[in-house]
Design a protein around this motif. Structure first.
Motif, PDB file in Angstrom:
ATOM      1  N   THR A 296       0.713  -1.377  -0.056  1.00 12.96           N
ATOM      2  CA  THR A 296       0.061  -0.091  -0.150  1.00 12.96           C
ATOM      3  C   THR A 296       0.850   1.202  -0.081  1.00 12.96           C
ATOM      4  O   THR A 296       0.384   2.278  -0.578  1.00 12.96           O
ATOM      5  N   ASN A 297       1.925   1.223   0.533  1.00 19.27           N
ATOM      6  CA  ASN A 297       2.769   2.500   0.612  1.00 19.27           C
ATOM      7  C   ASN A 297       3.851   2.721  -0.494  1.00 19.27           C
ATOM      8  O   ASN A 297       4.906   3.417  -0.432  1.00 19.27           O
ATOM      9  N   ARG A 298       3.478   1.943  -1.586  1.00 19.45           N
ATOM     10  CA  ARG A 298       4.484   2.004  -2.823  1.00 19.45           C
ATOM     11  C   ARG A 298       3.715   1.832  -4.129  1.00 19.45           C
ATOM     12  O   ARG A 298       3.024   0.671  -4.154  1.00 19.45           O
ATOM     13  N   PRO A 299       3.985   2.393  -5.065  1.00 19.74           N
ATOM     14  CA  PRO A 299       3.147   2.130  -6.487  1.00 19.74           C
ATOM     15  C   PRO A 299       3.932   0.904  -7.219  1.00 19.74           C
ATOM     16  O   PRO A 299       5.252   0.648  -6.862  1.00 19.74           O
ATOM     17  N   GLY A 300       3.010   0.563  -8.230  1.00 16.10           N
ATOM     18  CA  GLY A 300       3.663  -0.777  -8.718  1.00 16.10           C
ATOM     19  C   GLY A 300       3.418  -2.033  -8.393  1.00 16.10           C
ATOM     20  O   GLY A 300       2.887  -2.347  -7.260  1.00 16.10           O
ATOM     21  N   ARG A 301       3.758  -2.888  -9.392  1.00 18.66           N
ATOM     22  CA  ARG A 301       3.475  -4.272  -8.951  1.00 18.66           C
ATOM     23  C   ARG A 301       4.921  -5.179  -8.984  1.00 18.66           C
ATOM     24  O   ARG A 301       5.649  -4.704  -9.811  1.00 18.66           O
ATOM     25  N   PHE A 302       5.001  -6.033  -8.288  1.00 22.91           N
ATOM     26  CA  PHE A 302       6.338  -6.538  -7.952  1.00 22.91           C
ATOM     27  C   PHE A 302       6.462  -8.314  -7.844  1.00 22.91           C
ATOM     28  O   PHE A 302       5.296  -8.828  -7.945  1.00 22.91           O
ATOM     29  N   LEU A 303       7.506  -8.815  -8.362  1.00 22.54           N
ATOM     30  CA  LEU A 303       7.569 -10.341  -8.193  1.00 22.54           C
ATOM     31  C   LEU A 303       8.336 -10.528  -7.010  1.00 22.54           C
ATOM     32  O   LEU A 303       9.386 -10.239  -6.724  1.00 22.54           O
ATOM     33  N   ALA A 304       8.035 -11.346  -6.030  1.00 20.18           N
ATOM     34  CA  ALA A 304       8.624 -12.028  -4.829  1.00 20.18           C
ATOM     35  C   ALA A 304       9.245 -13.149  -5.044  1.00 20.18           C
ATOM     36  O   ALA A 304       8.659 -14.064  -5.839  1.00 20.18           O
ATOM     37  N   PRO A 305      10.124 -13.637  -4.181  1.00 19.61           N
ATOM     38  CA  PRO A 305      10.716 -14.919  -4.488  1.00 19.61           C
ATOM     39  C   PRO A 305       9.650 -16.127  -3.979  1.00 19.61           C
ATOM     40  O   PRO A 305       8.780 -15.876  -3.269  1.00 19.61           O
ATOM     41  N   PRO A 306       9.823 -17.339  -4.727  1.00 27.34           N
ATOM     42  CA  PRO A 306       8.813 -18.202  -4.671  1.00 27.34           C
ATOM     43  C   PRO A 306       8.788 -18.948  -3.255  1.00 27.34           C
ATOM     44  O   PRO A 306       7.693 -19.449  -2.948  1.00 27.34           O
ATOM     45  N   LYS A 307       9.887 -18.704  -2.571  1.00 29.87           N
ATOM     46  CA  LYS A 307       9.657 -19.116  -1.021  1.00 29.87           C
ATOM     47  C   LYS A 307       8.430 -18.682  -0.320  1.00 29.87           C
ATOM     48  O   LYS A 307       8.220 -19.238   0.505  1.00 29.87           O
ATOM     49  N   LEU A 308       7.912 -17.248  -0.676  1.00 31.73           N
ATOM     50  CA  LEU A 308       6.850 -16.840  -0.133  1.00 31.73           C
ATOM     51  C   LEU A 308       5.543 -17.852  -0.084  1.00 31.73           C
ATOM     52  O   LEU A 308       4.437 -17.614   0.561  1.00 31.73           O
ATOM     53  N   THR A 309       5.702 -18.708  -0.984  1.00 30.04           N
ATOM     54  CA  THR A 309       4.426 -19.452  -1.108  1.00 30.04           C
ATOM     55  C   THR A 309       4.216 -20.361   0.267  1.00 30.04           C
ATOM     56  O   THR A 309       3.176 -20.897   0.329  1.00 30.04           O
ATOM     57  N   ASP A 310       5.302 -20.640   0.788  1.00 26.47           N
ATOM     58  CA  ASP A 310       5.022 -21.117   2.304  1.00 26.47           C
ATOM     59  C   ASP A 310       4.193 -20.481   3.277  1.00 26.47           C
ATOM     60  O   ASP A 310       3.617 -21.184   4.023  1.00 26.47           O
ATOM     61  N   PHE A 311       4.057 -19.234   2.905  1.00 23.18           N
ATOM     62  CA  PHE A 311       2.877 -18.416   3.904  1.00 23.18           C
ATOM     63  C   PHE A 311       1.624 -19.241   3.897  1.00 23.18           C
ATOM     64  O   PHE A 311       1.053 -19.190   4.907  1.00 23.18           O
ATOM     65  N   TRP A 312       1.087 -19.674   2.688  1.00 25.16           N
ATOM     66  CA  TRP A 312      -0.191 -20.321   2.716  1.00 25.16           C
ATOM     67  C   TRP A 312      -0.101 -21.572   3.650  1.00 25.16           C
ATOM     68  O   TRP A 312      -1.447 -22.124   3.888  1.00 25.16           O
ATOM     69  N   ARG A 313       0.916 -22.014   3.837  1.00 27.56           N
ATOM     70  CA  ARG A 313       0.864 -23.361   4.739  1.00 27.56           C
ATOM     71  C   ARG A 313       1.127 -22.994   6.322  1.00 27.56           C
ATOM     72  O   ARG A 313       0.912 -23.885   7.059  1.00 27.56           O
ATOM     73  N   LEU A 314       1.141 -21.827   6.624  1.00 30.55           N
ATOM     74  CA  LEU A 314       1.437 -21.686   7.982  1.00 30.55           C
ATOM     75  C   LEU A 314       0.045 -21.814   8.895  1.00 30.55           C
ATOM     76  O   LEU A 314      -0.894 -21.353   8.453  1.00 30.55           O
ATOM     77  N   GLN A 315       0.119 -22.378   9.948  1.00 28.33           N
ATOM     78  CA  GLN A 315      -0.906 -22.528  10.895  1.00 28.33           C
ATOM     79  C   GLN A 315      -0.535 -21.798  12.367  1.00 28.33           C
ATOM     80  O   GLN A 315       0.680 -21.750  12.465  1.00 28.33           O
ATOM     81  N   PRO A 316      -1.612 -21.443  12.976  1.00 32.90           N
ATOM     82  CA  PRO A 316      -1.321 -20.685  14.452  1.00 32.90           C
ATOM     83  C   PRO A 316      -0.415 -21.651  15.106  1.00 32.90           C
ATOM     84  O   PRO A 316       0.586 -20.975  16.090  1.00 32.90           O
ATOM     85  N   ASN A 317      -0.488 -22.820  15.027  1.00 32.41           N
ATOM     86  CA  ASN A 317       0.344 -23.664  16.177  1.00 32.41           C
ATOM     87  C   ASN A 317       1.899 -23.446  15.836  1.00 32.41           C
ATOM     88  O   ASN A 317       2.606 -23.637  16.698  1.00 32.41           O
ATOM     89  N   HIS A 318       2.189 -23.377  14.405  1.00 31.87           N
ATOM     90  CA  HIS A 318       3.533 -23.231  13.860  1.00 31.87           C
ATOM     91  C   HIS A 318       4.063 -21.887  14.466  1.00 31.87           C
ATOM     92  O   HIS A 318       5.616 -22.125  14.760  1.00 31.87           O
ATOM     93  N   LEU A 319       3.257 -21.101  14.962  1.00 25.72           N
ATOM     94  CA  LEU A 319       3.993 -19.679  15.398  1.00 25.72           C
ATOM     95  C   LEU A 319       3.654 -19.427  16.928  1.00 25.72           C
ATOM     96  O   LEU A 319       3.818 -18.575  17.413  1.00 25.72           O
TER      97      LEU A 319
END
Length: 610
Positions: A296-319
């Protein structure tokens, strides 16, 4: 010459000298003048507010906005702060290695400098109000290593009015030659980790929310309220803050197709000094693909590293906090152990020392074991989070009737950790009054024996060595060795089988025996006293001490008898453990083979030994 005229002349000379001294004091020294010639720019990088970089491809304009630098042309985006800092520091430290007038160069030589080429690199730095802090033009390479030709547009010409050209050794040309797009900040988010106080991961209808107060650890707020794992939450934050991104140049039609099986991921960060939340949007893709992202604080669209796909697997108990306990060890003043089969173990700490309450009296506690218990609880990791259901049936976990409770008490509060054994011998734990049930390793039970005797100090005998008059050692059927100790001169005398063996006594060995006996420690106290007392009916070793009461000189000496017998034996092998007992006390103890053999070590010199 008249006296008045002489006085006037003296006053004029004195005034001239004072004027010259005052004037020259404000003039730069020779060293300063040379420094100004060799280093053309002297400004504080913090004073820079505008930067222009002109290359053959166009002009890149950078402007300071608060604590960050923004590109204003040919695009609008946040600039790479490391590169800006490198540019300003390098420009501020620029030095001329050689300087020559243009008239002294031939046309061919000047052409080789590249300074007349319209594609030459030029950088300009302005301060507040448009004040020029630095301006420099770079041409081609000079003959020296990593050196370039440079000119300072607007520089005062030499005395003959000719333009000055310079040679400088610098990495600036390589930095200035970079494509304007390369100056975009490679970090999607620029926040200081320690300023972030709220962190939310949300996908679809689910959300994991964390908050923390300044200087305190993270707390999990949603979907449950509990302690979070500082290490794991900070690792997720680091992945967000440290990831390198690149511009997503694909058009809407060419953009990667989102994984329809997953929702958008929103990452919300709230930090001190920020006008509002910073929200990252991550688009789901298949594993191994770069993740499309916006913030939100920066214009444009970007590509982040593939490693971030792990975020969808995070569960509360993991953290969640994976540590079973976080006991403030130094602040604990009491520990209680309660079990189904044993009396309560009561341990108290006063003036830094632990005591054990037995039979209504306080006696020294086992300092090492108590410390190991507290440290062990803090070091125990949760194997699994079983449930957070406040209405859960505790029976299947054995927590309806915990087989062990450990309570630690501080001046401010106390907490009780309960342990139960459920199906298939699984050990579960929970805090009294809290719903969460976790699974832990059975190993931790080894650090919390429920028997009171286990928490008694291992010190069997504690005496002043100057109180010892006599030591009598008798092993098996061998004659007893009597050693008499004179504390005034620390000398030994003795008898063996009625014979005076004073001259044969090994004083060093006798002193070692004495030191061991007056501070005699057991490995463990016996919980099966019946077997110990039965074995000690036929001792294999007795050690008797005769002790004087130093507070009552001339009184009757007090005898202390230690008896020992093997705890178990295998034919043909030496026992590894031995039962022991002092006098007729009800408690028996265990010593290892090394301790036993130290008590039976030879005290007499062999023939010929000095």
């Amino acid at each position: 010459m008249k006296l008045s005229t002489t006085l006037v002349l003296l006053l004029l000379v004195g005034g001239l000298i004072a004027y010259i001294a005052g004037y020259e004091r404000h003039l730069p020294s020779t060293t300063e003048r040379l420094a100004r010639v060799n280093r053309p720019f002297a400004f504080a990088p913090a004073d820079a507010v505008d930067i222009s970089i002109t290359t053959k491809d166009g002009t890149l304009k950078l402007q300071r906005k608060g604590d960050s630098w923004q590109a204003q042309a040919p695009y609008q985006d946040r600039a790479n702060p490391e590169w800006v800092a490198q540019l300003l520091n390098s420009l501020n430290g620029l030095e001329w290695r050689e300087t020559v007038s243009r008239k002294d160069m031939s046309k061919e030589d000047y052409k080789r400098t590249g300074l007349g080429n319209p594609a030459a690199l030029e950088v300009s730095v302005l301060g507040e109000g448009g004040k020029e802090l630095a301006r420099c033009r770079f041409g081609g390479k000079a003959p020296y290593e990593e050196s370039f030709y440079a000119a300072q547009p607007g520089e005062k010409p030499d005395k003959k009015g000719d333009e000055l050209l310079h040679v400088t050794k610098s990495t600036l040309p390589a930095l200035l030659s970079k494509n304007a797009e390369d100056w975009r900040d490679i970090k999607l988010v620029r926040l200081q980790p320690d300023t972030i106080h709220r962190f939310v991961l949300s996908a679809g209808t689910g959300a994991i929310e964390f908050t923390r107060e300044k200087g305190k650890p993270w707390q999990l707020i949603k979907p449950i309220q509990t302690a979070a794992s500082d290490e794991r939450v900070n690792a997720i934050l680091a992945a967000v803050l440290n990831m390198d991104v690149k511009l997503n140049t694909a058009s809407d039609g060419e953009a990667k197709t989102a994984n329809p099986a997953l929702p958008l991921m929103k990452v919300t960060l709230e930090a001190d000094g920020q006008p509002g939340p910073v929200v990252l949007t991550l688009h789901p893709v298949d594993a191994g693909q770069e993740v499309p992202a916006e913030v939100t604080n920066r214009p444009g669209r970007f590509l982040a590293p593939p490693k971030l796909t792990d975020f969808w697997r995070l569960q509360p108990n993991h953290l969640r906090d994976q540590q079973l306990a976080r006991i403030p060890v130094e602040g604990v003043i009491g520990v209680r152990l309660r079990s189904l089969a044993q009396p309560e173990v009561v341990l108290n700490r006063e003036s830094g020392a632990w005591s054990l309450k037995r039979f209504g009296k306080q006696e020294p506690g086992n300092q090492e074991r108590i410390q190991a218990l507290l440290d062990g609880l803090n070091g125990t990791q949760v194997r699994a989070f079983v449930t957070d259901n406040v209405t859960a049936n505790l029976g299947p976990y054995g927590l309806d009737q915990p087989f062990l409770e450990i309570e630690w008490i501080t001046k401010e509060s106390s907490r009780v950790l309960q342990f139960g054994q459920g199906e298939q011998g699984v050990i579960s734990a929970k805090y009294r009054g809290e719903p969460t049930i976790v699974q832990v390793s059975p190993f931790m039970l080894s650090i919390s024996p429920p028997e009171t005797l286990k928490w008694r100090s291992g010190r069997v005998l504690s005496a002043n060595m100057f109180a010892v008059q006599r030591v009598v050692v008798a092993e098996g059927t061998s004659p007893a060795l009597t050693l008499n100790y004179a504390s005034l001169n620390a000398s030994w005398s003795g008898t063996l089988a009625g014979q005076d063996i004073t001259a044969r006594i090994n004083s060093a060995a006798a002193n070692q025996l004495l030191n061991r006996l007056v501070n005699f420690d057991a490995v463990e106290w016996s919980t099966n006293r019946t077997a110990a007392i039965e074995a000690l009916k036929n001792p294999t070793l007795t050690v008797q001490l005769l002790l004087t009461d130093l507070e009552k000189p001339g009184g009757e000496p007090r005898p202390v008898l230690l008896t020992f017998a093997p705890a178990a034996s295998v034919p043909g092998q030496k026992p590894t453990l031995y039962h022991g007992r002092m006098n007729d006390e009800p408690d028996t103890f265990i010593v290892d083979r090394a301790t036993y053999e130290a008590l039976t070590a030879p005290m007499l010199k062999v023939d010929g030994e000095q």
